[in-house]
Design a protein around this motif. Structure first.
Motif, PDB file in Angstrom:
ATOM      1  N   SER A 488      -0.673 -11.756   7.542  1.00 46.55           N
ATOM      2  CA  SER A 488       0.602 -11.735   8.269  1.00 46.55           C
ATOM      3  C   SER A 488       1.141 -10.313   8.331  1.00 46.55           C
ATOM      4  O   SER A 488       1.085  -9.557   7.357  1.00 46.55           O
ATOM      5  CB  SER A 488       1.608 -12.655   7.576  1.00 46.55           C
ATOM      6  N   GLU A 489       1.676  -9.965   9.483  1.00 45.16           N
ATOM      7  CA  GLU A 489       2.227  -8.618   9.661  1.00 45.16           C
ATOM      8  C   GLU A 489       3.395  -8.360   8.733  1.00 45.16           C
ATOM      9  O   GLU A 489       3.644  -7.216   8.322  1.00 45.16           O
ATOM     10  CB  GLU A 489       2.664  -8.451  11.120  1.00 45.16           C
ATOM     11  N   ARG A 490       4.116  -9.399   8.348  1.00 45.80           N
ATOM     12  CA  ARG A 490       5.283  -9.239   7.474  1.00 45.80           C
ATOM     13  C   ARG A 490       4.910  -8.766   6.074  1.00 45.80           C
ATOM     14  O   ARG A 490       5.767  -8.290   5.331  1.00 45.80           O
ATOM     15  CB  ARG A 490       6.046 -10.562   7.383  1.00 45.80           C
ATOM     16  N   LEU A 491       3.631  -8.909   5.713  1.00 44.02           N
ATOM     17  CA  LEU A 491       3.193  -8.503   4.380  1.00 44.02           C
ATOM     18  C   LEU A 491       2.806  -7.038   4.305  1.00 44.02           C
ATOM     19  O   LEU A 491       2.462  -6.545   3.240  1.00 44.02           O
ATOM     20  CB  LEU A 491       2.007  -9.367   3.940  1.00 44.02           C
ATOM     21  N   LEU A 492       2.838  -6.309   5.450  1.00 42.40           N
ATOM     22  CA  LEU A 492       2.414  -4.910   5.493  1.00 42.40           C
ATOM     23  C   LEU A 492       3.607  -3.996   5.742  1.00 42.40           C
ATOM     24  O   LEU A 492       4.449  -4.287   6.603  1.00 42.40           O
ATOM     25  CB  LEU A 492       1.385  -4.688   6.604  1.00 42.40           C
ATOM     26  N   THR A 493       3.671  -2.902   5.015  1.00 45.91           N
ATOM     27  CA  THR A 493       4.637  -1.834   5.263  1.00 45.91           C
ATOM     28  C   THR A 493       3.858  -0.545   5.449  1.00 45.91           C
ATOM     29  O   THR A 493       3.195  -0.068   4.520  1.00 45.91           O
ATOM     30  CB  THR A 493       5.614  -1.689   4.090  1.00 45.91           C
ATOM     31  N   LEU A 494       3.909   0.016   6.648  1.00 46.02           N
ATOM     32  CA  LEU A 494       3.104   1.188   6.969  1.00 46.02           C
ATOM     33  C   LEU A 494       3.761   2.464   6.471  1.00 46.02           C
ATOM     34  O   LEU A 494       4.990   2.605   6.520  1.00 46.02           O
ATOM     35  CB  LEU A 494       2.875   1.279   8.476  1.00 46.02           C
ATOM     36  N   GLY A 495       2.914   3.396   6.033  1.00 51.48           N
ATOM     37  CA  GLY A 495       3.390   4.695   5.578  1.00 51.48           C
ATOM     38  C   GLY A 495       2.861   5.820   6.437  1.00 51.48           C
ATOM     39  O   GLY A 495       2.608   5.653   7.623  1.00 51.48           O
ATOM     40  N   HIS A 496       2.649   7.010   5.838  1.00 56.58           N
ATOM     41  CA  HIS A 496       2.281   8.177   6.630  1.00 56.58           C
ATOM     42  C   HIS A 496       0.808   8.101   7.039  1.00 56.58           C
ATOM     43  O   HIS A 496       0.031   7.326   6.495  1.00 56.58           O
ATOM     44  CB  HIS A 496       2.552   9.466   5.851  1.00 56.58           C
ATOM     45  N   VAL A 506      -5.367   6.050  11.144  1.00 46.26           N
ATOM     46  CA  VAL A 506      -5.493   5.417   9.838  1.00 46.26           C
ATOM     47  C   VAL A 506      -4.246   5.780   9.042  1.00 46.26           C
ATOM     48  O   VAL A 506      -3.909   6.961   8.922  1.00 46.26           O
ATOM     49  CB  VAL A 506      -6.763   5.882   9.094  1.00 46.26           C
ATOM     50  N   ARG A 507      -3.552   4.775   8.503  1.00 49.91           N
ATOM     51  CA  ARG A 507      -2.291   5.004   7.805  1.00 49.91           C
ATOM     52  C   ARG A 507      -2.332   4.402   6.404  1.00 49.91           C
ATOM     53  O   ARG A 507      -3.005   3.411   6.162  1.00 49.91           O
ATOM     54  CB  ARG A 507      -1.129   4.372   8.582  1.00 49.91           C
ATOM     55  N   GLU A 508      -1.587   5.038   5.513  1.00 49.73           N
ATOM     56  CA  GLU A 508      -1.320   4.416   4.233  1.00 49.73           C
ATOM     57  C   GLU A 508      -0.428   3.202   4.463  1.00 49.73           C
ATOM     58  O   GLU A 508       0.373   3.168   5.402  1.00 49.73           O
ATOM     59  CB  GLU A 508      -0.620   5.389   3.284  1.00 49.73           C
ATOM     60  N   ALA A 509      -0.549   2.214   3.601  1.00 47.39           N
ATOM     61  CA  ALA A 509       0.305   1.035   3.729  1.00 47.39           C
ATOM     62  C   ALA A 509       0.409   0.345   2.382  1.00 47.39           C
ATOM     63  O   ALA A 509      -0.394   0.574   1.477  1.00 47.39           O
ATOM     64  CB  ALA A 509      -0.247   0.079   4.784  1.00 47.39           C
ATOM     65  N   ILE A 510       1.451  -0.473   2.256  1.00 40.14           N
ATOM     66  CA  ILE A 510       1.633  -1.328   1.086  1.00 40.14           C
ATOM     67  C   ILE A 510       1.443  -2.763   1.536  1.00 40.14           C
ATOM     68  O   ILE A 510       2.076  -3.213   2.510  1.00 40.14           O
ATOM     69  CB  ILE A 510       3.034  -1.133   0.480  1.00 40.14           C
ATOM     70  N   LEU A 511       0.562  -3.499   0.852  1.00 38.54           N
ATOM     71  CA  LEU A 511       0.289  -4.902   1.160  1.00 38.54           C
ATOM     72  C   LEU A 511       0.874  -5.769   0.049  1.00 38.54           C
ATOM     73  O   LEU A 511       0.558  -5.593  -1.127  1.00 38.54           O
ATOM     74  CB  LEU A 511      -1.227  -5.126   1.281  1.00 38.54           C
ATOM     75  N   LYS A 512       1.745  -6.699   0.438  1.00 47.27           N
ATOM     76  CA  LYS A 512       2.323  -7.640  -0.521  1.00 47.27           C
ATOM     77  C   LYS A 512       1.374  -8.836  -0.623  1.00 47.27           C
ATOM     78  O   LYS A 512       1.072  -9.489   0.375  1.00 47.27           O
ATOM     79  CB  LYS A 512       3.703  -8.099  -0.064  1.00 47.27           C
ATOM     80  N   THR A 513       0.880  -9.102  -1.817  1.00 49.79           N
ATOM     81  CA  THR A 513      -0.081 -10.180  -2.030  1.00 49.79           C
ATOM     82  C   THR A 513       0.645 -11.495  -2.311  1.00 49.79           C
ATOM     83  O   THR A 513       1.887 -11.551  -2.383  1.00 49.79           O
ATOM     84  CB  THR A 513      -1.022  -9.842  -3.195  1.00 49.79           C
ATOM     85  N   ASP A 514      -0.105 -12.559  -2.471  1.00 55.12           N
ATOM     86  CA  ASP A 514       0.490 -13.893  -2.667  1.00 55.12           C
ATOM     87  C   ASP A 514       1.342 -13.968  -3.922  1.00 55.12           C
ATOM     88  O   ASP A 514       2.323 -14.722  -3.981  1.00 55.12           O
ATOM     89  CB  ASP A 514      -0.623 -14.952  -2.723  1.00 55.12           C
ATOM     90  N   ASP A 515       0.972 -13.214  -4.957  1.00 53.84           N
ATOM     91  CA  ASP A 515       1.757 -13.264  -6.201  1.00 53.84           C
ATOM     92  C   ASP A 515       2.893 -12.246  -6.210  1.00 53.84           C
ATOM     93  O   ASP A 515       3.387 -11.864  -7.278  1.00 53.84           O
ATOM     94  CB  ASP A 515       0.840 -13.034  -7.396  1.00 53.84           C
ATOM     95  N   SER A 516       3.274 -11.745  -5.003  1.00 56.37           N
ATOM     96  CA  SER A 516       4.402 -10.808  -4.821  1.00 56.37           C
ATOM     97  C   SER A 516       4.139  -9.435  -5.412  1.00 56.37           C
ATOM     98  O   SER A 516       5.055  -8.622  -5.525  1.00 56.37           O
ATOM     99  CB  SER A 516       5.692 -11.380  -5.425  1.00 56.37           C
ATOM    100  N   SER A 517       2.889  -9.135  -5.784  1.00 57.33           N
ATOM    101  CA  SER A 517       2.558  -7.792  -6.244  1.00 57.33           C
ATOM    102  C   SER A 517       2.266  -6.890  -5.054  1.00 57.33           C
ATOM    103  O   SER A 517       2.062  -7.354  -3.927  1.00 57.33           O
ATOM    104  CB  SER A 517       1.352  -7.843  -7.188  1.00 57.33           C
ATOM    105  N   MET A 518       2.266  -5.576  -5.317  1.00 52.19           N
ATOM    106  CA  MET A 518       2.048  -4.586  -4.267  1.00 52.19           C
ATOM    107  C   MET A 518       0.685  -3.931  -4.427  1.00 52.19           C
ATOM    108  O   MET A 518       0.280  -3.610  -5.551  1.00 52.19           O
ATOM    109  CB  MET A 518       3.143  -3.510  -4.301  1.00 52.19           C
TER     110      MET A 518
END
Length: 887
Positions: A488-496, A506-518
């Motif tokens: 889901s797109e809502r689980l991704l936060t794009l960075g630089h 190609v960008r850095e990103a933070i992916l939120k997993t099912d257990d709410s970890s990053m």
């Protein structure tokens, strides 16, 4: 006083950065001097506009950046930056930013980026053609920074003189045979080698070739030819010799023509004649031999003259006609017949054909008072008519009857006039009446159209529905492969941005997993202006390749996400991959040698890099995957400094047989391509082994470009003669023997990847039999982070890491690596207010997704794709690493 007051106001505005109209630059780019391969960033901030469109300029031209990010500093206060991950000489220049307000353009202050690195040539020595023992000069010029740059000449493999300041001119007193030469340019950063030139001795040209007729008529011929070997000297003239054979040989005057072009039209030839011609061309040395004779026959034509001496004889009721024969040259072809045309009573009669130059006995009564002419005919047509002869008895008075047809002519004109008048009247009376209103409703004061809307939509919808693979027009097979890895797109936060290419970023990103970890990941994003389903399917094919990869030395797919765009039919695909902390292997090797803080890499570390790549390639070959673009730039370094094979943009799965044939025009890295692939465009696992040998050479030379001094266009001839990459300095014989076996001209004689893994494992154990852990490494700052912590560590210098630093769960304490605390702060900022532009309405310009799958074959610059896996883009490659191979 008013003029003086205006001057003061203007001076104050220039000091504070005010542009007028309420627009104020609060930050300007600053001058920077950086080393080649390092990162550079320029900043610019403007106040006074709601949503400014800040444009970066370089040397007077717009920069179309795909990673520009706008940050809100306050109400109507915006900041943007322009950065280059790996600076090259072409990035040097003057930069500034401009903004438009009320149809006016305002500029910031200007800043210079100065790039320091190995010298680059502004003038390379060119090939020379000369006469024996004639002096000539060779020129070479290279610049830094840093300066000064010294030039050293090599002639025939021997050094000529000592170092000279650039630019340099080498005076050669003369040579008697062909010889190779090149120049080296050196500064404090290193050495660059120019192209290899050749001194040619001028000789006589060879005979022209491919002599042919382009166009031929009855008396004109257009011929063309190609020059043979020109003797290293331009051709000036060509001589054409022509011979006509007609019973005996006729030598026509030879013709001299200026060349180029190598084409000429011969005029004044005879029709239906045999000719032979040949050509010789001359340069400043002399004339070439003649080409072989070209024989041809000019086509037939109509006879050039009419039969002469037409006469008749009357004998009672018998009539006979005769005339003189035409000569061969007058016929201009093969005689088919003589055509007799006659007129009786003013009416033309059916013509008669005769094979001979006389007629058999005719009925005289039929031809009395008839006017007769005759002409000769060939296969092309009939020639001119002879003067007419009137057949009359000798005793009868000669009467010339004139046919008068005035009555018929007048009647015809009268009928035509009447018909024309009738047609004109009919056209004027005809009218068309079309009432479009009745197509909708009965006539009335207004016409209305009633319809039912098939679809309604709003451009101001705030919430977009989640995109699915069903919203893409891709094949069912590809959809099924990616269904279970959709994120889901809502689980991704794009960075630089980490890198960019022709079709995406190609960008850095933070992916939120099912257990709410990053989890920190890398995301390949397709360029936003690529909207066709075909382009999207190409982008997702590489993801399908990586879905089934499960090996520690092969990059693995995490998932695929789809970004829905307002007002757009198709979403943007995003491929989620593991984050490769230390970038690509090629950049790492270069920085170990050319960075601001060079560091040593032990032989055991270099062999470990080779072993990791061999293990990954052995896994791919077992999956019937041909990589086709194996090189150090496409190998990534993870947080444990293990190498992962990446970038499968050119990969092909073999479904049958054991080879793949490239069938389109592609831009491919020729210096890594096997000999049989260059010749026949056939790719096998053995051709990947060849590329692995070149990659070993890159590792041992710590990032040097293969085949220095050899042009891309010369690679095939260089290899076919048995030449190979030379043994790098300080390279052990057993290591060079392994890589040299990878370059066998017979593919089956090359080792398999399984054999290479065994050999490299044995070699690695012999280097450190008692310590299987990785030995200490010396590192420098690769990411160029500007945090206070990194600056303090950078001041201390390089840091030695012990084996304990590589243990599972520990952090690498290296100067370029962010501390966990710094990383958390950085990503908290990205996911919060300062990055609403990224998490909300995508205020940054989305970059392309890289040359992915088949797309790289069609467009490709394989060596310059900025989407190479997930690390820093390989911008340190030689400009000539790629060349177009046409199939």
């Amino acid at each position: 006083m008013k003029p003086l007051l205006w001057v003061v106001v203007v001076a104050l505005r220039s000091l504070t950065g005010s542009c007028g109209s309420g627009v104020l630059f609060t930050k300007h780019p600053s001058n920077q001097t950086v080393s080649q391969g390092n990162k550079v960033s320029l900043g610019c901030a403007v106040e006074g506009l709601t949503e400014p469109d800040i444009i970066w300029m370089k040397d007077g031209e717009k920069l179309y950046s795909t990673d520009q990010v706008f940050l809100t500093l306050g109400e109507q206060h915006w900041e943007t930056s322009h950065s280059v991950k790996s600076v090259q000489q072409q990035d040097a220049g003057q930069y500034w930013c401009v903004v438009e307000s009320h149809d006016q353009m305002f500029s910031s202050e200007r800043a210079w980026i100065t790039v320091e690195g190995v010298p680059h040539f502004i003038q390379e020595p060119q090939d020379v053609a000369t006469f024996p023992s004639i002096p000539f000069n060779l020129s070479c010029a290279a610049v830094g920074p840093p300066e000064p740059v010294e030039v050293l000449w090599w002639l025939g493999g021997v050094q000529e003189g000592g170092p000279q300041q650039s630019p340099s001119v080498l005076h050669v007193p003369g040579v008697n045979s062909s010889i190779k030469f090149y120049c080296e340019a050196k500064n404090t950063r290193g050495i660059s080698v120019s192209r290899t030139g050749t001194v040619h001795i001028k000789v006589l040209p060879a005979a022209p070739v491919d002599l042919q007729l382009l166009r031929i008529t009855d008396n004109n011929v257009t011929l063309s030819w190609k020059p043979g070997f020109m003797g290293y000297s331009e051709l000036s003239t060509c001589v054409i010799q022509v011979v006509r054979v007609s019973g005996r040989r006729w030598n026509l005057p030879q013709q001299e023509v200026q060349v180029p072009p190598h084409i000429h039209t011969l005029t004044g030839l005879r029709s239906h004649s045999n000719y032979s011609l040949r050509v010789s061309c001359a340069n400043e040395v002399g004339a070439s031999p003649f080409s072989p004779w070209l024989t041809f026959i000019t086509p037939e034509s109509v006879p050039s003259v009419a039969p002469r001496n037409l006469s008749f004889e009357l004998s009672g009721q018998n009539l006979s006609l005769q005339w003189a024969r035409l000569k061969e040259d007058e016929l201009q072809g093969k005689l088919l017949a003589y055509k007799l045309q006659w007129t009786h009573g003013g009416e033309p009669q059916e013509p008669l054909l005769f094979k001979e130059n006389s007629t058999p006995t005719l009925d005289a009564a039929r031809f009395f008072n008839a006017s007769i002419q005759v002409a000769a005919c060939t296969a092309v047509g009939c020639g001119p008519w002879s003067p007419s002869v009137l057949v009359m008895p000798a005793s009868a008075p000669v009467q010339v009857q004139r046919s008068r047809m005035w009555v018929g002519l007048l009647l015809g004109l009268l009928v035509a006039t009447i018909v024309g008048l009738l047609l004109t009247i009919a056209a004027q009376r005809r009218e068309k009446e079309t009432k479009f209103g009745s197509a909708f409703k009965a006539p009335g004061p207004e016409s209305s159209v009633f319809f039912t809307a098939a679809r309604s939509f709003s451009r101001n919808v705030a919430d977009l529905h989640e995109s699915t693979l069903d919203s893409l027009c891709i094949s069912s097979e590809l959809k099924n492969k990616l269904q279970d890895v959709l994120i889901s797109e809502r689980l991704l936060t794009l960075g630089h941005m980490l890198g960019k290419g022709e079709f995406g970023s190609v960008r850095e990103a933070i992916l939120k997993t099912d257990d709410s970890s990053m989890q920190k990941v890398a995301v390949k994003v397709l360029k936003s202006d690529i909207t066709s389903s075909g382009d999207i399917e190409q982008c997702l094919k590489e993801a399908a390749y990586m879905r089934d990869f499960h090996h520690p030395n092969v990059i693995k797919l995490i998932g695929v996400s789809l970004h829905r765009r307002p007002g757009q039919r198709l979403p943007i695909p995003m491929v989620v991959l593991p984050f490769m902390k230390h970038g690509d292997l090629h950049t790492f090797l270069l920085l170990s040698r050319l960075g601001d803080e060079p560091f040593d890499l032990s032989l055991q570390t270099l062999v470990q890099f080779m072993l990791d790549i061999a293990r990954g390639m052995e896994y791919l070959s077992s999956k019937s995957i041909i990589h086709r673009d194996l090189a150090a730039r496409n190998c990534m370094l993870n947080e444990n400094m293990s190498v992962c094979v990446a970038d499968f943009g050119l990969s092909k799965k073999i479904y049958s047989g054991d080879y793949y044939r490239q069938g389109s025009v592609s831009k491919l890295p020729v210096k890594w391509i096997a000999l049989e692939s260059l010749a026949d465009n056939v790719y096998t696992t053995q051709s990947d082994v060849w590329a692995f040998g070149v990659t070993m050479w890159e590792i041992m030379t710590r990032g040097q470009t293969p085949y220095p001094g050899v042009e891309n266009s010369e690679i095939y001839e260089f290899l076919i003669k048995g030449e190979r990459l030379k043994k790098p300095a300080d390279c052990r014989e057993d290591i060079y023997e392994i890589m040299h076996r990878c370059w066998s001209p017979v593919p089956k004689c090359r080792p398999s990847f399984l054999q290479l893994v065994v050999q490299l494992e044995t070699l690695h154990l012999s280097l450190s039999p008692a310590t299987p852990l990785k030995e200490p490494l010396l590192y420098v700052n690769l990411e160029g982070d500007n945090s206070e912590t990194d600056r303090e560590e950078g001041a201390v210098g390089a840091r030695i890491l012990g084996p304990e630093a590589t243990s599972e769960g520990s952090n690498w304490s290296v100067p370029w690596q962010r501390q966990a605390e710094d990383e958390e702060k950085d990503w908290l900022m990205v996911g919060s207010g300062a990055a609403l532009a990224i998490g909300g309405d995508y205020r940054y310009i989305v970059g392309p997704c890289g040359a992915i799958a088949e797309e790289a074959e069609e467009v490709g610059s394989v060596g310059r794709r900025g989407d190479l896996a997930n690390g820093p883009v390989d911008e340190l490659r030689d400009e000539d690493d790629d060349v177009v191979i046409k199939v």
